[in-house]
Every structure is written in C-alpha cells, then in structure tokens.
Write an enzyme that holds these catalytic residues in place. Sequence first.
Site, PDB file in Angstrom:
ATOM      1  N   VAL A 162       0.943  -1.377   0.485  1.00 24.25           N
ATOM      2  CA  VAL A 162       0.099  -0.057  -0.168  1.00 24.25           C
ATOM      3  C   VAL A 162       0.591   1.296  -0.238  1.00 24.25           C
ATOM      4  CG1 VAL A 162      -1.862   1.013   1.518  1.00 24.25           C
ATOM      5  CG2 VAL A 162      -1.723  -1.001   1.507  1.00 24.25           C
ATOM      6  N   LYS A 190      11.596  -0.611   7.905  1.00 22.90           N
ATOM      7  CA  LYS A 190      11.893  -1.496   9.293  1.00 22.90           C
ATOM      8  C   LYS A 190      13.088  -2.639   8.737  1.00 22.90           C
ATOM      9  CE  LYS A 190       9.283  -4.804  10.638  1.00 22.90           C
ATOM     10  NZ  LYS A 190       8.630  -5.777  11.806  1.00 22.90           N
ATOM     11  N   GLY A 247      -0.515 -10.097  -3.857  1.00 15.00           N
ATOM     12  CA  GLY A 247      -0.440  -8.724  -2.776  1.00 15.00           C
ATOM     13  C   GLY A 247      -1.500  -7.995  -1.821  1.00 15.00           C
ATOM     14  N   GLU A 306      -2.817 -10.730   3.603  1.00 16.46           N
ATOM     15  CA  GLU A 306      -2.745 -10.206   5.117  1.00 16.46           C
ATOM     16  C   GLU A 306      -1.280 -10.934   5.097  1.00 16.46           C
ATOM     17  OE1 GLU A 306      -3.859  -7.260   7.162  1.00 16.46           O
ATOM     18  OE2 GLU A 306      -4.589  -7.837   5.612  1.00 16.46           O
ATOM     19  N   ASP A 340      -9.897 -10.265   9.049  1.00 22.77           N
ATOM     20  CA  ASP A 340      -9.663  -9.374   8.423  1.00 22.77           C
ATOM     21  C   ASP A 340     -11.197  -7.802   8.733  1.00 22.77           C
ATOM     22  OD1 ASP A 340      -8.011  -7.288   6.717  1.00 22.77           O
ATOM     23  OD2 ASP A 340      -9.983  -7.914   5.422  1.00 22.77           O
ATOM     24  N   LYS A 385     -13.280  -4.329   9.444  1.00 22.23           N
ATOM     25  CA  LYS A 385     -13.908  -3.724   9.298  1.00 22.23           C
ATOM     26  C   LYS A 385     -15.162  -3.315   9.059  1.00 22.23           C
ATOM     27  CE  LYS A 385     -10.356  -4.611   5.140  1.00 22.23           C
ATOM     28  NZ  LYS A 385     -10.277  -5.983   4.186  1.00 22.23           N
ATOM     29  N   GLY A 412      -5.112  -4.648  -2.887  1.00 22.47           N
ATOM     30  CA  GLY A 412      -4.259  -4.463  -3.780  1.00 22.47           C
ATOM     31  C   GLY A 412      -3.633  -3.070  -3.499  1.00 22.47           C
TER      32      GLY A 412
END
Length: 419
Positions: free
Chosen positions: A27, A51, A191, A194, A205, A209, A306
């Site tokens: 993202v 990271k 992609g 998760e 997930d 939401k 995506g």
Amino acid sequence: MVINNSKIYNPTQHKHLKLGLFGFGCVGQGLYHVLNETHGIKAEIKKICVKSKEKQRILDSAQFTFDKNEILLDEEINVVVELIDDAKAAFEIVKTALQNGKHVVTANKRMIAENLEEIYHLQQQYNRSVLYEGAVCGSIPILRNLEEYYDNDLITSIEGIFNGSTNYILTKVFEEKKSYTEALKGAQDLGFAESDPSLDVEAFDPKFKLTIAIAHTFGVFLKPEEIINIGIQKISPVDLKYARENNLTIKLIARAYKQKGRIFGFVAPQFIPLDHMLAGVRNEYNAVLVEGAFAEKQVFIGKGAGGYPTGSAVLSDISALAYDYRYEYKKFAQREGLPFSNEALVDVVVSFPLGTLITPKDFEIFKGGYQGKDYQYMTGSVKIIKLKALSDLNNVSLILAPELNLAVIDSDKKELLYA
Ligand code: HSE
C-alpha cells in the site's frame, strides 16, 4: 442573502501537506505511485520510515529512515501516514503523532478496530484528525458516505463482501475449479492477502472492517471480540456441489443490522442466489450494500485489496485533510444508545462426514437434512453465538442459508421476534 460561514469551501485555503510515511509495502508503494500521478494535491512525502535495512527499495536510500522520531519529532511534517503491518506499533505511532500535533491517515483496520473508542477521544483531546477510509473495503468510499451522505437516513443494515482475498479465492474455486490452496497462493502472490493469511480466510480481517463500519453506521463502538467470525477455510466439495445444484454461489458476508431495538453483527460465509446483487462481485472486488428506511438498497462496488486501489483511498484521505476534514462520528453523537447483541437466530446449512456427532438437537429450530453416501447436511436455525461452536467442530462446515429469516430472541419472554 448574506452568507457568513467560515466553513464555506474556498479553494485557496488548501494547505500544503508534508507527509511522513510509515511503511513502504504494497500500500505504501501504491500510495507513492498514486501521489506521483496526481497533480491536484499539494502534498509531498518528506521521509519514509521502514523496518528492514536489508530490503532493496525502488527509491533512493536518502528518502528512508529507520528511526521513527525522524518523522514524529519533525515539526515540518504535519501528516503521518501509517501503513505498517503491526497493529500495536501502529497505535503507538498514531498516539505519538497526535500528541505531537500531527494529523494521521492510516489503512490499518486491525489497529483502528481494536482502539476505535480511544482514537475517537484522542482526536478530540489533541484537536487533530485520524482518517482511515482505506481501512474498510479498499477503494470503496464507504466511511465518508456513512458520515456525510447517510447522515439523515435511517440505516437499517449494512452488509457485503469486506475481504478481497477470500472473494478472490472463492471466485477461483468456483469459476476455475482451482484448489483452495492454489487460489490462496494466487491471492498472496498478488499482494491481496495479509502477511498472516489466516486473518483473511478465518474472517478476522472483515470483522475488523465491520467493527469500524458499525461505529460509523450505528454509532456503537465495539471490540472486535464481541463479533462472531466464521471463515471460509472449511468449505468443502460437498458445499460447492450443493451450491452448483441449487443455482447458488458462496460469498463471505460481513453484516450488521438494527432490529427490535438492538444491533446485531457477524461475519460468515453464505450461500447467495446467482441473481443476488452480490453474486456477480468477483475476485478482489468488495461490495457494500446499505439499506436505509427511505433510500432502500444501495450498493457500492470496488476493488477491496491491492496497492493502487488502497493507495487511492489513502490519497483521498490526505486530500481531505487539505480541507481540514474530520469524521464527526455523528451517529455516535446522535446515538440512540442501542445495545449490541448476539441473541438472535440465523438459518444455516451445516455439512459434515457421516459419523460426525451433529444431531437435530444442535439447532434451535431443525428444518431438515439430507444423507448422502459418505456425508450429511442439516439445515435449521441456530443462535449467532452457537455459530462459532458448531463451525469449530472437526470436519464441520457451516454456511448461512440463502434466506436468513433473521429472528431476535426476546430476552424477557424467550420468544422469537421476526423482523
Ligand atoms: N487482506 C485484505 C483483503 C487487504 O484481502 O481484503 C485489504 O484490506
């Protein structure tokens, strides 16, 4: 007529936004590209905090830092865009950003869902905005519509396909007869999934939401643990056959509805008739079906996963900050104080191999069954709370029936109240 309203839109008032970006995964990179292609927004990324020191990146190393304080303590940065995977670390970033006077844009559904009430108060305390359109159904502009457009409508239900990976898997399994494992790998390669794909396939997930959507639809702040989630991981060839023979498909549906003075909500796979509005929503597309007392049914459809679709929702939030946009949580402010409850019945189809210990007594209302050579299925109504216990049994697959006949249990009289 003289209009004196300082909030009136004035295009010259756009702020220049300096962004500090956390995370440069799917993202983050999507946002970077979408931002580069867009010329109407005065926003630039000053620094990106990541990271891993080992990863090869598409941008010059001078753009990156490994020290979060290079963003959080930079007074020139007025917006923190949080796009990392770790919900706990993300919440720390959000809190510090707000304390340091920065607005926040995030697509982290788990972090928002787990901390929404606190995030609501933090925004008030620090007089800063946290926007998270990209956290719910990717590119679909549902939160701002719930906040603004549906302000005056009496929404009775919100439901739909809130997870791109599982919709992609179900599409490939149904249409291309791919195996579940192969289809999941496809969702990972593209992609959509998760980093821990069990969050997708076990329906955590979409539950995150739904938790967020419930706050903006009904003004109720819930903890995700209060909502039952049943995933798609146990859907069996018997279920696919049942669907095909009955002109049905299977979709993972998140839903919340208001009935008899209470709010109900859960996520579970459901048999959907092929002529239903949600049946043709394929691959990583999501759909949100809002039903209101006056507008009746309206459906939003768009890519739910995506980098670019989610990046475009994040960009839209950044753009909204240029106009000082904040969620007002109007439904919470006007809330009717309706309680959330799991005391309702839903109709299910349960399939299992012969010999599994499921009997008509497992249903509140048993409606019928069928026994094949080596498997069996039963249909009937069960309590929402019982959905989880049934679906957790070995080899048992549980899918909601196409017609749910939602019924509320009257807690005093223990009788059923149909809608
Ligand atoms: N894993 C999520 C999905 C990504 O598949 O919908 C978008 O939230």
